[in-house]
Design a protein around this motif. Structure first.
Motif, PDB file in Angstrom:
ATOM      1  N   TYR A   1       3.052 -42.165  -3.955  1.00 43.21           N
ATOM      2  CA  TYR A   1       4.399 -41.621  -4.159  1.00 43.21           C
ATOM      3  C   TYR A   1       5.369 -42.196  -3.127  1.00 43.21           C
ATOM      4  CZ  TYR A   1       2.570 -38.266  -7.505  1.00 43.21           C
ATOM      5  OH  TYR A   1       1.996 -37.708  -8.614  1.00 43.21           O
ATOM      6  N   LEU A   2       4.878 -42.428  -1.925  1.00 49.16           N
ATOM      7  CA  LEU A   2       5.671 -43.043  -0.876  1.00 49.16           C
ATOM      8  C   LEU A   2       5.059 -44.386  -0.499  1.00 49.16           C
ATOM      9  CD1 LEU A   2       6.370 -40.001   1.488  1.00 49.16           C
ATOM     10  CD2 LEU A   2       7.981 -41.085  -0.094  1.00 49.16           C
ATOM     11  N   LYS A   3       5.907 -45.298  -0.035  1.00 45.02           N
ATOM     12  CA  LYS A   3       5.470 -46.624   0.391  1.00 45.02           C
ATOM     13  C   LYS A   3       6.057 -46.903   1.772  1.00 45.02           C
ATOM     14  CE  LYS A   3       3.812 -47.767  -3.804  1.00 45.02           C
ATOM     15  NZ  LYS A   3       2.493 -48.321  -4.120  1.00 45.02           N
ATOM     16  N   SER A   4       5.388 -47.767   2.521  1.00 40.46           N
ATOM     17  CA  SER A   4       5.923 -48.138   3.833  1.00 40.46           C
ATOM     18  C   SER A   4       5.793 -49.643   4.028  1.00 40.46           C
ATOM     19  CB  SER A   4       5.182 -47.400   4.949  1.00 40.46           C
ATOM     20  OG  SER A   4       3.825 -47.789   5.003  1.00 40.46           O
ATOM     21  N   LEU A   5       6.627 -50.168   4.911  1.00 41.62           N
ATOM     22  CA  LEU A   5       6.630 -51.603   5.191  1.00 41.62           C
ATOM     23  C   LEU A   5       6.530 -51.808   6.694  1.00 41.62           C
ATOM     24  CD1 LEU A   5       6.916 -54.426   3.880  1.00 41.62           C
ATOM     25  CD2 LEU A   5       9.374 -54.272   4.348  1.00 41.62           C
ATOM     26  N   GLU A   6       5.541 -52.592   7.098  1.00 46.71           N
ATOM     27  CA  GLU A   6       5.251 -52.835   8.512  1.00 46.71           C
ATOM     28  C   GLU A   6       6.153 -53.925   9.074  1.00 46.71           C
ATOM     29  OE1 GLU A   6       1.361 -54.793  10.356  1.00 46.71           O
ATOM     30  OE2 GLU A   6       0.917 -52.839   9.439  1.00 46.71           O
ATOM     31  N   LYS A   7       6.448 -53.831  10.377  1.00 46.56           N
ATOM     32  CA  LYS A   7       7.199 -54.883  11.045  1.00 46.56           C
ATOM     33  C   LYS A   7       6.271 -56.057  11.336  1.00 46.56           C
ATOM     34  CE  LYS A   7      10.377 -55.795  14.871  1.00 46.56           C
ATOM     35  NZ  LYS A   7      11.081 -55.248  16.054  1.00 46.56           N
ATOM     36  N   PHE A   8       6.776 -57.264  11.125  1.00 46.65           N
ATOM     37  CA  PHE A   8       5.951 -58.452  11.287  1.00 46.65           C
ATOM     38  C   PHE A   8       5.439 -58.572  12.731  1.00 46.65           C
ATOM     39  CE2 PHE A   8       5.646 -63.158  12.017  1.00 46.65           C
ATOM     40  CZ  PHE A   8       4.510 -63.343  11.230  1.00 46.65           C
ATOM     41  N   ASN A   9       4.126 -58.724  12.831  1.00 44.13           N
ATOM     42  CA  ASN A   9       3.433 -58.879  14.124  1.00 44.13           C
ATOM     43  C   ASN A   9       3.593 -57.683  15.050  1.00 44.13           C
ATOM     44  OD1 ASN A   9       2.157 -61.301  13.653  1.00 44.13           O
ATOM     45  ND2 ASN A   9       3.732 -62.558  14.625  1.00 44.13           N
ATOM     46  N   HIS A  10       4.020 -56.530  14.507  1.00 42.31           N
ATOM     47  CA  HIS A  10       4.155 -55.307  15.312  1.00 42.31           C
ATOM     48  C   HIS A  10       3.620 -54.119  14.502  1.00 42.31           C
ATOM     49  CE1 HIS A  10       7.016 -57.916  17.422  1.00 42.31           C
ATOM     50  NE2 HIS A  10       6.807 -57.156  18.473  1.00 42.31           N
ATOM     51  N   PRO A  11       2.302 -54.065  14.296  1.00 41.60           N
ATOM     52  CA  PRO A  11       1.738 -53.000  13.451  1.00 41.60           C
ATOM     53  C   PRO A  11       1.961 -51.590  13.978  1.00 41.60           C
ATOM     54  CG  PRO A  11       0.004 -54.217  14.600  1.00 41.60           C
ATOM     55  CD  PRO A  11       1.267 -54.982  14.798  1.00 41.60           C
ATOM     56  N   SER A  12       2.213 -51.455  15.283  1.00 38.42           N
ATOM     57  CA  SER A  12       2.424 -50.115  15.831  1.00 38.42           C
ATOM     58  C   SER A  12       3.893 -49.695  15.810  1.00 38.42           C
ATOM     59  CB  SER A  12       1.902 -50.045  17.273  1.00 38.42           C
ATOM     60  OG  SER A  12       2.575 -50.985  18.094  1.00 38.42           O
ATOM     61  N   ALA A  13       4.792 -50.603  15.415  1.00 32.31           N
ATOM     62  CA  ALA A  13       6.216 -50.263  15.339  1.00 32.31           C
ATOM     63  C   ALA A  13       6.472 -49.311  14.175  1.00 32.31           C
ATOM     64  CB  ALA A  13       7.044 -51.539  15.167  1.00 32.31           C
ATOM     65  N   VAL A  14       7.586 -48.591  14.244  1.00 35.13           N
ATOM     66  CA  VAL A  14       7.942 -47.664  13.165  1.00 35.13           C
ATOM     67  C   VAL A  14       8.132 -48.452  11.865  1.00 35.13           C
ATOM     68  CG1 VAL A  14       9.615 -45.966  12.349  1.00 35.13           C
ATOM     69  CG2 VAL A  14       9.033 -46.089  14.777  1.00 35.13           C
ATOM     70  N   LYS A  15       7.574 -47.934  10.786  1.00 34.07           N
ATOM     71  CA  LYS A  15       7.632 -48.615   9.486  1.00 34.07           C
ATOM     72  C   LYS A  15       8.884 -48.200   8.709  1.00 34.07           C
ATOM     73  CE  LYS A  15       2.587 -49.019   9.010  1.00 34.07           C
ATOM     74  NZ  LYS A  15       2.284 -48.611  10.381  1.00 34.07           N
ATOM     75  N   LYS A  16       9.278 -49.062   7.789  1.00 32.49           N
ATOM     76  CA  LYS A  16      10.376 -48.725   6.893  1.00 32.49           C
ATOM     77  C   LYS A  16       9.817 -47.933   5.719  1.00 32.49           C
ATOM     78  CE  LYS A  16      13.762 -51.668   6.154  1.00 32.49           C
ATOM     79  NZ  LYS A  16      14.524 -52.908   5.823  1.00 32.49           N
ATOM     80  N   LEU A  17      10.602 -47.005   5.232  1.00 30.24           N
ATOM     81  CA  LEU A  17      10.161 -46.061   4.202  1.00 30.24           C
ATOM     82  C   LEU A  17      10.784 -46.409   2.851  1.00 30.24           C
ATOM     83  CD1 LEU A  17       8.651 -43.336   3.618  1.00 30.24           C
ATOM     84  CD2 LEU A  17      10.824 -42.195   4.129  1.00 30.24           C
ATOM     85  N   TYR A  18       9.949 -46.390   1.814  1.00 28.22           N
ATOM     86  CA  TYR A  18      10.422 -46.638   0.455  1.00 28.22           C
ATOM     87  C   TYR A  18       9.821 -45.614  -0.499  1.00 28.22           C
ATOM     88  CZ  TYR A  18      11.922 -51.189   2.230  1.00 28.22           C
ATOM     89  OH  TYR A  18      12.540 -52.180   2.955  1.00 28.22           O
ATOM     90  N   LEU A  19      10.496 -45.421  -1.625  1.00 31.21           N
ATOM     91  CA  LEU A  19       9.971 -44.585  -2.707  1.00 31.21           C
ATOM     92  C   LEU A  19       9.214 -45.463  -3.696  1.00 31.21           C
ATOM     93  CD1 LEU A  19      13.188 -42.486  -3.462  1.00 31.21           C
ATOM     94  CD2 LEU A  19      11.190 -41.724  -2.150  1.00 31.21           C
ATOM     95  N   CYS A  20       8.268 -44.861  -4.410  1.00 33.15           N
ATOM     96  CA  CYS A  20       7.554 -45.612  -5.441  1.00 33.15           C
ATOM     97  C   CYS A  20       8.477 -45.995  -6.578  1.00 33.15           C
ATOM     98  CB  CYS A  20       6.368 -44.819  -5.965  1.00 33.15           C
ATOM     99  SG  CYS A  20       6.845 -43.290  -6.806  1.00 33.15           S
ATOM    100  N   ASP A  21       9.602 -45.264  -6.726  1.00 32.86           N
ATOM    101  CA  ASP A  21      10.523 -45.576  -7.815  1.00 32.86           C
ATOM    102  C   ASP A  21      11.892 -44.997  -7.499  1.00 32.86           C
ATOM    103  OD1 ASP A  21      10.413 -46.730 -10.725  1.00 32.86           O
ATOM    104  OD2 ASP A  21      11.677 -44.946 -10.841  1.00 32.86           O
ATOM    105  N   ILE A  22      12.937 -45.754  -7.825  1.00 29.42           N
ATOM    106  CA  ILE A  22      14.291 -45.312  -7.508  1.00 29.42           C
ATOM    107  C   ILE A  22      14.725 -44.108  -8.336  1.00 29.42           C
ATOM    108  CG2 ILE A  22      15.055 -47.567  -6.707  1.00 29.42           C
ATOM    109  CD1 ILE A  22      16.473 -47.815  -9.509  1.00 29.42           C
ATOM    110  N   ALA A  23      14.081 -43.865  -9.484  1.00 28.53           N
ATOM    111  CA  ALA A  23      14.443 -42.709 -10.297  1.00 28.53           C
ATOM    112  C   ALA A  23      14.241 -41.416  -9.515  1.00 28.53           C
ATOM    113  CB  ALA A  23      13.617 -42.681 -11.583  1.00 28.53           C
ATOM    114  N   ILE A  24      13.292 -41.425  -8.573  1.00 37.09           N
ATOM    115  CA  ILE A  24      13.048 -40.234  -7.755  1.00 37.09           C
ATOM    116  C   ILE A  24      14.252 -39.944  -6.871  1.00 37.09           C
ATOM    117  CG2 ILE A  24      11.631 -39.306  -5.874  1.00 37.09           C
ATOM    118  CD1 ILE A  24       9.253 -40.748  -7.136  1.00 37.09           C
TER     119      ILE A  24
END
Length: 355
Positions: A224-247
């Motif tokens: 239901y939720l998705k996240s995106l990791e920062k390049f070469n910084h796996p412990s950095a805060v991730k960006k948050l996305y929805l599985c679908d914009i209709a939500i």
């Protein structure tokens, strides 16, 4: 229990208006998993309806009349007595015992460790969405922005779509998960930690950090939720996305088109299983392709050139070959000494070889 099983066995399945998906069931035992309303039931029914009615049994395990202990005692014998070769357990409950049969088809939100073919049924990408459109013309992209990737949304009248999706999410999620999703809808494309969500939600309802983190992790696992990791910084805060914009349309009044557009671009990359990361000033970095993808719906050449100039250090150090700005409708190729720069309309990008 045999009476109920016989009732299901005699049902005539209906799968009105089914549209073929990229994924399909073959003759192996199969587990289909994906979020609610991703099309799992329609895929199962489509497969069963290609077989002789007497050879299969379809059960929806959400039926409260299916008492698990009784079902475990009755189901194997019922299948033997009726020479059933295909058993479909939609919305499978792990408490239901599996047994030897020619083919078993299961569905659920999360894949289980079973010696079955696994099908992850995602929501519609743009290419699949077009197959659901009654006609393909210049309105298709705007329609995609409105409906998103839930297959059923094509059958729901426009005035009912928001309440329909709210109802589906309320039924599929725990109350705290629904609150998390509503809050996440206001924070899409931003760098968001679990603690950020906790701080936002604790003012609305009483909840412990541990409980929130547990449910949040479940929502990521189920998709239901998705996240995106920062390049070469796996412990950095991730960006948050929805599985679908209709939500987002269904759970918030915010109309930030730039964020919706970025979520759409992310969803296309995610559905095509393309490895990507974010970095400062970079929406998506695709290391295996040597590409940077920018979600820039209303970009112009001058602003894009200036943005690329600011990224020159990253481009050179990571040997980026190409910068693609995904736009609403602008198309252009810019001359730059260190990387190819292209402005590509979303429609062409989503349907082309770039995704």
């Amino acid at each position: 229990m045999n009476t109920l099983l016989d009732e299901y066995y005699r049902y005539d399945l209906h799968n009105i208006g089914f549209t073929e998906r990229k994924q399909s069931i073959n003759d192996e035992s199969t587990f289909i998993y994906g979020i609610a309303q991703s099309g799992k039931t329609s895929l199962i029914k489509s497969y069963l309806l290609n077989h002789k009615k007497s050879t299969y049994l379809y059960l929806d395990c959400r039926d409260s009349r299916l008492e698990v202990d009784e079902l475990n005692r009755s189901l194997p014998q019922f299948c033997r007595d009726n020479k059933i070769s295909i058993l479909a357990l939609d919305n499978y409950n792990e408490a239901i015992n599996l047994f030897e049969l020619e083919q078993i088809i299961l569905s659920g939100e999360i894949a289980l460790e079973l010696p079955f073919q696994m099908i992850h049924l995602d929501l519609l990408d743009y290419e699949e969405f077009l197959a659901f459109e009654s006609k393909f013309d210049g309105t298709a992209l705007n329609h995609f922005f409105q409906l998103g990737g839930f297959p059923a949304m094509h059958r729901i009248p426009s005035e009912d779509r928001v309440l329909y999706l709210q109802s589906i999410l309320n039924r599929s999620l725990e109350p705290i998960e629904f609150s998390i999703l509503a809050q996440a809808s206001k924070m899409v494309t931003q760098k968001v930690s679990a603690f950020n969500l906790y701080e936002r939600l604790k003012g609305e309802r009483k909840i412990s950090k541990d409980k929130l983190y547990l449910h949040l992790q479940s929502m990521f696992e189920r998709g239901y939720l998705k996240s995106l990791e920062k390049f070469n910084h796996p412990s950095a805060v991730k960006k948050l996305y929805l599985c679908d914009i209709a939500i987002k349309h269904a759970l918030t009044l915010q109309k930030h088109f730039g964020r919706i557009f970025e979520n759409l671009v992310f969803s296309e990359l995610d559905k095509h299983k393309i490895e990507c990361y974010y970095d400062e000033g970079i929406d998506f970095y695709l290391p295996q392709r040597g590409q940077i993808v920018l979600a820039s719906p209303f970009a112009n050449e001058h602003a894009l050139f200036k943005k690329v100039e600011a990224l020159e250090g990253f481009i050179v150090s990571n040997r980026v070959r190409e910068v693609i700005a995904v736009t609403m409708n602008l198309e252009s190729t810019l001359s730059h000494p260190i990387a190819r720069i292209e402005m590509i309309p979303f429609e062409r990008w989503a349907l082309g070889d770039d995704t």
